[in-house]
Motif scaffolding. Structure first.
Motif, mmCIF file in Angstrom:
data_model
loop_
_atom_site.group_PDB
_atom_site.id
_atom_site.type_symbol
_atom_site.label_atom_id
_atom_site.label_comp_id
_atom_site.label_asym_id
_atom_site.label_seq_id
_atom_site.Cartn_x
_atom_site.Cartn_y
_atom_site.Cartn_z
ATOM 1 N N PRO A 1 52.429 -2.599 -48.670
ATOM 2 C CA PRO A 1 53.858 -2.430 -48.318
ATOM 3 C C PRO A 1 53.496 -1.378 -47.177
ATOM 4 O O PRO A 1 54.616 -1.214 -46.277
ATOM 5 N N GLU A 2 52.311 -1.084 -46.609
ATOM 6 C CA GLU A 2 51.753 -0.458 -45.303
ATOM 7 C C GLU A 2 51.968 -0.671 -44.530
ATOM 8 O O GLU A 2 52.895 -0.344 -43.416
ATOM 9 N N ASP A 3 52.056 -1.791 -44.550
ATOM 10 C CA ASP A 3 52.252 -2.800 -43.064
ATOM 11 C C ASP A 3 53.162 -3.647 -42.923
ATOM 12 O O ASP A 3 54.049 -3.229 -41.830
ATOM 13 N N ALA A 15 62.605 -3.392 -51.730
ATOM 14 C CA ALA A 15 60.928 -4.324 -51.644
ATOM 15 C C ALA A 15 60.297 -3.866 -52.245
ATOM 16 O O ALA A 15 59.047 -4.240 -52.398
ATOM 17 N N LYS A 16 60.069 -2.409 -52.690
ATOM 18 C CA LYS A 16 58.627 -2.140 -52.462
ATOM 19 C C LYS A 16 58.569 -2.373 -53.984
ATOM 20 O O LYS A 16 57.035 -3.357 -54.295
ATOM 21 N N ILE A 17 59.283 -2.687 -54.890
ATOM 22 C CA ILE A 17 59.045 -3.289 -56.862
ATOM 23 C C ILE A 17 58.637 -4.593 -56.656
ATOM 24 O O ILE A 17 58.431 -5.338 -57.316
ATOM 25 N N LEU A 18 59.866 -5.681 -55.294
ATOM 26 C CA LEU A 18 58.980 -6.754 -55.197
ATOM 27 C C LEU A 18 58.005 -6.894 -55.083
ATOM 28 O O LEU A 18 57.751 -8.130 -55.478
ATOM 29 N N MET A 19 57.093 -6.060 -53.720
ATOM 30 C CA MET A 19 56.102 -6.170 -53.690
ATOM 31 C C MET A 19 55.062 -6.246 -54.337
ATOM 32 O O MET A 19 54.202 -6.992 -54.575
ATOM 33 N N ASP A 20 54.838 -5.009 -54.442
ATOM 34 C CA ASP A 20 54.634 -5.176 -56.076
ATOM 35 C C ASP A 20 54.088 -5.785 -56.820
ATOM 36 O O ASP A 20 52.751 -5.523 -57.409
ATOM 37 N N SER A 21 55.030 -6.472 -57.452
ATOM 38 C CA SER A 21 55.236 -7.436 -58.672
ATOM 39 C C SER A 21 55.135 -8.942 -58.148
ATOM 40 O O SER A 21 54.452 -9.361 -59.197
ATOM 41 N N PHE A 22 55.381 -9.343 -57.330
ATOM 42 C CA PHE A 22 55.483 -10.179 -56.910
ATOM 43 C C PHE A 22 54.114 -11.116 -55.300
ATOM 44 O O PHE A 22 53.799 -11.869 -55.577
ATOM 45 N N TRP A 23 53.205 -9.410 -54.768
ATOM 46 C CA TRP A 23 52.108 -9.608 -53.894
ATOM 47 C C TRP A 23 51.337 -9.390 -54.592
ATOM 48 O O TRP A 23 50.688 -8.418 -55.332
ATOM 49 N N PRO A 24 50.209 -10.226 -53.606
ATOM 50 C CA PRO A 24 50.341 -11.460 -53.180
ATOM 51 C C PRO A 24 50.283 -12.498 -53.814
ATOM 52 O O PRO A 24 50.612 -12.898 -55.083
ATOM 53 N N GLY A 25 51.387 -13.696 -52.982
ATOM 54 C CA GLY A 25 51.532 -14.927 -53.975
ATOM 55 C C GLY A 25 52.914 -15.058 -53.405
ATOM 56 O O GLY A 25 53.330 -15.674 -52.539
ATOM 57 N N ALA A 26 54.152 -16.160 -54.251
ATOM 58 C CA ALA A 26 55.328 -17.400 -53.550
ATOM 59 C C ALA A 26 55.571 -17.044 -53.226
ATOM 60 O O ALA A 26 57.526 -17.014 -53.929
ATOM 61 N N ARG A 116 65.744 -19.467 -51.324
ATOM 62 C CA ARG A 116 65.540 -20.387 -51.105
ATOM 63 C C ARG A 116 64.762 -20.049 -53.137
ATOM 64 O O ARG A 116 64.238 -19.131 -52.884
ATOM 65 N N GLN A 117 65.173 -20.921 -53.716
ATOM 66 C CA GLN A 117 64.580 -20.844 -55.240
ATOM 67 C C GLN A 117 62.887 -21.136 -55.186
ATOM 68 O O GLN A 117 63.062 -22.849 -54.494
ATOM 69 N N GLY A 118 62.254 -20.623 -55.429
ATOM 70 C CA GLY A 118 61.122 -21.738 -55.583
ATOM 71 C C GLY A 118 60.159 -21.506 -56.754
ATOM 72 O O GLY A 118 60.760 -21.515 -58.052
ATOM 73 N N ILE A 119 58.930 -21.342 -56.632
ATOM 74 C CA ILE A 119 58.058 -21.018 -58.316
ATOM 75 C C ILE A 119 58.766 -19.738 -59.037
ATOM 76 O O ILE A 119 58.542 -19.449 -59.801
ATOM 77 N N ILE A 120 58.877 -18.760 -58.192
ATOM 78 C CA ILE A 120 58.982 -17.495 -58.417
ATOM 79 C C ILE A 120 60.798 -17.676 -59.238
ATOM 80 O O ILE A 120 61.224 -17.628 -58.401
ATOM 81 N N SER A 121 60.705 -17.658 -60.117
ATOM 82 C CA SER A 121 62.522 -17.969 -60.664
ATOM 83 C C SER A 121 63.304 -16.430 -60.197
ATOM 84 O O SER A 121 63.122 -15.726 -59.810
ATOM 85 N N GLU A 122 64.538 -17.151 -60.557
ATOM 86 C CA GLU A 122 65.478 -15.668 -60.530
ATOM 87 C C GLU A 122 65.010 -14.557 -61.241
ATOM 88 O O GLU A 122 65.415 -13.477 -61.231
ATOM 89 N N VAL A 123 65.395 -15.086 -62.967
ATOM 90 C CA VAL A 123 65.391 -14.833 -63.286
ATOM 91 C C VAL A 123 63.801 -13.299 -63.711
ATOM 92 O O VAL A 123 63.971 -12.696 -64.015
ATOM 93 N N SER A 124 63.201 -13.668 -63.075
ATOM 94 C CA SER A 124 61.809 -13.294 -63.016
ATOM 95 C C SER A 124 61.590 -11.511 -61.865
ATOM 96 O O SER A 124 61.521 -11.136 -61.962
ATOM 97 N N ILE A 125 62.614 -12.371 -60.989
ATOM 98 C CA ILE A 125 63.259 -11.525 -59.719
ATOM 99 C C ILE A 125 64.494 -10.488 -60.424
ATOM 100 O O ILE A 125 63.380 -9.037 -60.401
ATOM 101 N N ARG A 126 64.970 -11.135 -60.742
ATOM 102 C CA ARG A 126 66.191 -10.230 -61.652
ATOM 103 C C ARG A 126 65.234 -9.031 -62.018
ATOM 104 O O ARG A 126 65.631 -7.610 -62.644
ATOM 105 N N SER A 127 64.967 -9.318 -63.346
ATOM 106 C CA SER A 127 63.888 -8.809 -64.624
ATOM 107 C C SER A 127 63.129 -7.722 -63.961
ATOM 108 O O SER A 127 63.242 -6.728 -64.441
ATOM 109 N N CYS A 128 61.884 -8.013 -62.901
ATOM 110 C CA CYS A 128 61.530 -7.159 -62.315
ATOM 111 C C CYS A 128 62.353 -6.050 -61.627
ATOM 112 O O CYS A 128 62.078 -4.499 -61.725
ATOM 113 N N LEU A 129 63.722 -6.204 -61.016
ATOM 114 C CA LEU A 129 64.126 -4.940 -60.784
ATOM 115 C C LEU A 129 64.791 -3.959 -61.800
ATOM 116 O O LEU A 129 64.967 -3.481 -61.497
ATOM 117 N N GLU A 130 65.194 -4.867 -63.063
ATOM 118 C CA GLU A 130 66.674 -4.037 -63.555
ATOM 119 C C GLU A 130 66.157 -3.967 -65.061
ATOM 120 O O GLU A 130 66.035 -2.997 -66.043
#
Length: 195
Positions: A1-3, A15-26, A116-130
């Motif tokens: 996140p700092e970079d 942004a921080k939640i998404l990076m913490d949940s899925f980075w490094p990754g797709a 673009r829907q890829g390997i990480i599903s919308e449900v996965s993204i929404r669930s980590c945020l909600e």
């Protein structure tokens, strides 16, 4: 996140939640810039790519390894065949981990748009945020997993991890405790209700 903060104008909690949940990754995240343009940033989970980034000591700017609208290339040979002499070098890090492309999301005014829907599903993204979903696996003869069917989960190849379906706990709800047995799966929610 700092970079990332060095290159984007607004860095949100989302942004921080998404990076913490899925980075490094797709997951590639498109950030808005002050001039109205965007920048897409991704931290890959491929060690060879990350070694290149570390060795360069500067951001590595790149595009997809395929022509827009074509299937994603999953190894160096496919990249060379797809781009037919349009590139001078390929760094071969082996086959990609997944056969699907990365997911691309756009952040704007506190919202997340799936570009673009890829390997990480919308449900996965929404669930980590909600924080309103959990994953369950096991025998499901009586529907005890709460998935709306009687299919067992996690007993076949490729059914664990990101491939497990989510159970919706309700908007904004989180599980404080989960109990599972032969014929039941129960979640104690943050409002002390049991589901």
């Amino acid at each position: 996140p700092e970079d990332v903060k060095k290159y984007v104008d607004r860095f949100s909690d989302t942004a921080k939640i998404l990076m913490d949940s899925f980075w490094p990754g797709a997951l590639a995240i498109i950030f808005p810039l002050k001039d109205g343009s965007d920048v897409s940033i991704r931290l890959p989970d491929n060690e060879v790519a990350r070694d290149l980034i570390r060795a360069a000591k500067v951001p590595v700017v790149t595009t997809s390894a395929n022509i827009s609208g074509h299937p994603p290339a999953t190894d160096a040979q496919q990249v060379l065949m797809e781009l037919k002499g349009k590139i001078h070098i390929v760094l071969d890090g082996g086959s990609t981990r997944y056969r699907s492309p990365s997911t691309i999301v756009k952040l704007k005014d506190g919202t997340v748009e799936i570009i673009r829907q890829g390997i990480i599903s919308e449900v996965s993204i929404r669930s980590c945020l909600e924080n309103s979903f959990v994953k369950c696996w096991g025998f499901n003869d009586y529907g005890q997993l709460g998935l709306g069917n009687l299919n067992d989960r996690g007993n076949s190849s490729g059914e664990m991890g990101n491939n497990l379906p989510f159970v919706d706990l309700g908007t904004g709800r989180t599980a404080k405790q989960i109990s599972a047995g032969t014929y039941h799966t129960c979640a104690v929610l943050d409002n002390n209700r049991v589901k």
